[in-house]
Motif scaffolding. Structure first.
Motif, PDB file in Angstrom:
ATOM      1  N   LYS A 273     -16.406  39.986  15.985  1.00  0.00           N
ATOM      2  CA  LYS A 273     -15.058  40.550  15.914  1.00  0.00           C
ATOM      3  C   LYS A 273     -15.143  42.054  15.701  1.00  0.00           C
ATOM      4  CE  LYS A 273     -12.141  39.893  12.422  1.00  0.00           C
ATOM      5  NZ  LYS A 273     -11.159  39.262  11.513  1.00  0.00           N
ATOM      6  N   ARG A 274     -14.601  42.770  16.678  1.00  0.00           N
ATOM      7  CA  ARG A 274     -14.569  44.231  16.587  1.00  0.00           C
ATOM      8  C   ARG A 274     -13.280  44.703  15.923  1.00  0.00           C
ATOM      9  NH1 ARG A 274     -15.658  45.829  22.049  1.00  0.00           N
ATOM     10  NH2 ARG A 274     -13.463  45.378  22.446  1.00  0.00           N
ATOM     11  N   GLY A 275     -12.195  43.970  16.196  1.00  0.00           N
ATOM     12  CA  GLY A 275     -10.901  44.315  15.634  1.00  0.00           C
ATOM     13  C   GLY A 275      -9.985  43.117  15.681  1.00  0.00           C
ATOM     14  N   GLY A 276      -8.799  43.262  15.096  1.00  0.00           N
ATOM     15  CA  GLY A 276      -7.858  42.155  15.045  1.00  0.00           C
ATOM     16  C   GLY A 276      -7.902  41.452  13.698  1.00  0.00           C
ATOM     17  N   LYS A 277      -6.973  40.500  13.522  1.00  0.00           N
ATOM     18  CA  LYS A 277      -6.833  39.817  12.238  1.00  0.00           C
ATOM     19  C   LYS A 277      -7.214  38.344  12.277  1.00  0.00           C
ATOM     20  CE  LYS A 277      -3.240  42.800  10.311  1.00  0.00           C
ATOM     21  NZ  LYS A 277      -1.897  42.816   9.675  1.00  0.00           N
TER      22      LYS A 277
ATOM     23  N   ALA B 210     -15.647  41.887  20.566  1.00  0.00           N
ATOM     24  CA  ALA B 210     -14.329  41.861  21.207  1.00  0.00           C
ATOM     25  C   ALA B 210     -13.247  42.043  20.146  1.00  0.00           C
ATOM     26  CB  ALA B 210     -14.115  40.538  21.940  1.00  0.00           C
ATOM     27  N   ASP B 211     -12.079  42.474  20.618  1.00  0.00           N
ATOM     28  CA  ASP B 211     -10.895  42.546  19.768  1.00  0.00           C
ATOM     29  C   ASP B 211     -10.194  41.196  19.800  1.00  0.00           C
ATOM     30  OD1 ASP B 211     -11.209  45.255  19.065  1.00  0.00           O
ATOM     31  OD2 ASP B 211     -10.298  45.896  20.947  1.00  0.00           O
ATOM     32  N   PHE B 212      -9.864  40.684  18.629  1.00  0.00           N
ATOM     33  CA  PHE B 212      -9.174  39.400  18.526  1.00  0.00           C
ATOM     34  C   PHE B 212      -7.680  39.638  18.283  1.00  0.00           C
ATOM     35  CE2 PHE B 212     -13.467  38.104  18.282  1.00  0.00           C
ATOM     36  CZ  PHE B 212     -13.523  36.747  18.563  1.00  0.00           C
ATOM     37  N   GLU B 213      -6.936  38.558  18.080  1.00  0.00           N
ATOM     38  CA  GLU B 213      -5.486  38.662  17.961  1.00  0.00           C
ATOM     39  C   GLU B 213      -5.077  39.558  16.793  1.00  0.00           C
ATOM     40  OE1 GLU B 213      -6.129  34.281  17.663  1.00  0.00           O
ATOM     41  OE2 GLU B 213      -7.548  35.790  18.405  1.00  0.00           O
ATOM     42  N   ARG B 214      -4.060  40.369  17.036  1.00  0.00           N
ATOM     43  CA  ARG B 214      -3.457  41.146  15.958  1.00  0.00           C
ATOM     44  C   ARG B 214      -2.535  40.273  15.122  1.00  0.00           C
ATOM     45  NH1 ARG B 214      -2.720  44.035  20.531  1.00  0.00           N
ATOM     46  NH2 ARG B 214      -0.481  43.522  20.548  1.00  0.00           N
ATOM     47  N   SER B 215      -1.965  39.246  15.764  1.00  0.00           N
ATOM     48  CA  SER B 215      -1.059  38.323  15.065  1.00  0.00           C
ATOM     49  C   SER B 215      -1.528  36.897  15.315  1.00  0.00           C
ATOM     50  CB  SER B 215       0.382  38.508  15.557  1.00  0.00           C
ATOM     51  OG  SER B 215       0.835  39.828  15.342  1.00  0.00           O
TER      52      SER B 215
END
Length: 307
Positions: free
Chosen positions: A189-193, A211-216
């Motif tokens: 996980k590079r970013g996201g929540k 990778a960037d994962f879900e923000r929400s």
């Protein structure tokens, strides 16, 4: 948990009875000291059995924990030709072979309210409650999972168990019969929540990206009123029924169990309005890629047929 597959089945041909037994040699004692997660996994296997039995035109009459003197005997399933109230299970059968944990980013597309209601109803039928936390509660859940993930990174027992049940050198699904191979870890996980467990730990996996994962992220909490082995088995069946229906409806899923593995973090996960119930599982749901298949033990290892 960790694809340990801690179950075995014994079929008695004469009486048409199947026994589901726990394989405590496959327990994960540090992270699951009470074997709660083991019972959840066996409950999920029991639901799959019920679905298959109904698909084949039989009715499964289930008794949970039928022998108090034998705690490894988790369920006895009598196959009968009598009609029962299991007709809704047969449609789930195709999803058994399709459902895999997906540790990849999901879309931000919101799950329709009607589908959320259907998933909750599926859990209700198995005696458990599935709830979708509101913004405040979800933020609390995410913070608890993050705290658990930080603890796991420095917890020797957790690290040892992760090393035992993850494979960083398994090139295909047929290499080993259990555990989680590195091709199913998903990207870092590079970013996201999204609450993702990093199954690689401190190890390097060749070719693994980020990778960037879900923000929400869209989370669902599965809970029961009590917290006994019978409740765990019911929760496991409810969990699998929800996941099979979600699969048929085009949803992908993964688990976020980190906070549940720590006693002091598990209790605050409960539904905040009533303060009642025991959280048994945190599901991450959404629209995204289906995860790859992971190994399964050979049938002779898990099924014994008796006259």
């Amino acid at each position: 948990m960790h694809n340990a597959q801690p179950w075995s089945f014994r079929y008695f041909q004469g009486s048409r009875v199947l026994h589901l037994r726990a394989d405590f040699d496959r327990a994960i004692p540090h992270s699951d000291p009470d074997a709660r997660a083991l019972h959840l996994g066996c409950g999920a296997a029991l639901l799959n059995l019920r679905v298959a039995v109904v698909h084949e035109g039989w009715f499964p009459a289930v008794r949970l924990l039928p022998d108090p003197a034998d705690p490894a005997l988790l369920a006895a399933v009598q196959l009968t030709s009598a009609e029962g109230r299991e007709s809704g299970l047969a449609v789930l059968y195709p999803a058994i072979h399709r459902r895999h944990s997906s540790r990849f980013p999901f879309e931000e597309t919101e799950i329709p309210e009607a589908l959320r209601t259907a998933l909750s109803d599926a859990s209700d039928r198995e005696g458990a409650k599935l709830s979708f936390p509101g913004p405040w509660h979800q933020q609390e859940v995410l913070e608890l999972v993050e705290e658990a993930e930080r603890r796991n990174l420095t917890d020797h027992g957790s690290d040892e168990e992760l090393g035992q049940w993850t494979r960083v050198d398994a090139p295909s699904v047929n290499t080993v019969p259990d555990g989680i191979p590195d091709y199913a870890f998903g990207p870092r996980k590079r970013g996201g929540k999204a609450p993702m467990r990093d199954f690689a730990g401190t190890r390097q996996v060749a070719g693994r990206g980020s990778a960037d994962f879900e923000r929400s992220p869209q989370l669902a909490l599965l809970s029961t009123v009590d917290d006994r082995p019978e409740d765990w088995l019911r929760a496991g069946q409810a969990m699998e029924r929800v996941l099979l229906l979600a699969t048929l409806e085009g949803l992908s899923s993964s688990f976020a169990t980190q906070a549940i593995e720590w006693t002091d973090l598990r209790w605050p996960l409960r539904e905040p309005l009533s303060g009642m119930g025991y959280t048994q599982m945190i599901l991450r749901l959404g629209y995204g890629p289906e995860g790859p298949g992971t190994p399964r033990r050979p049938v002779p290892e898990v099924l014994d047929i008796q006259p």
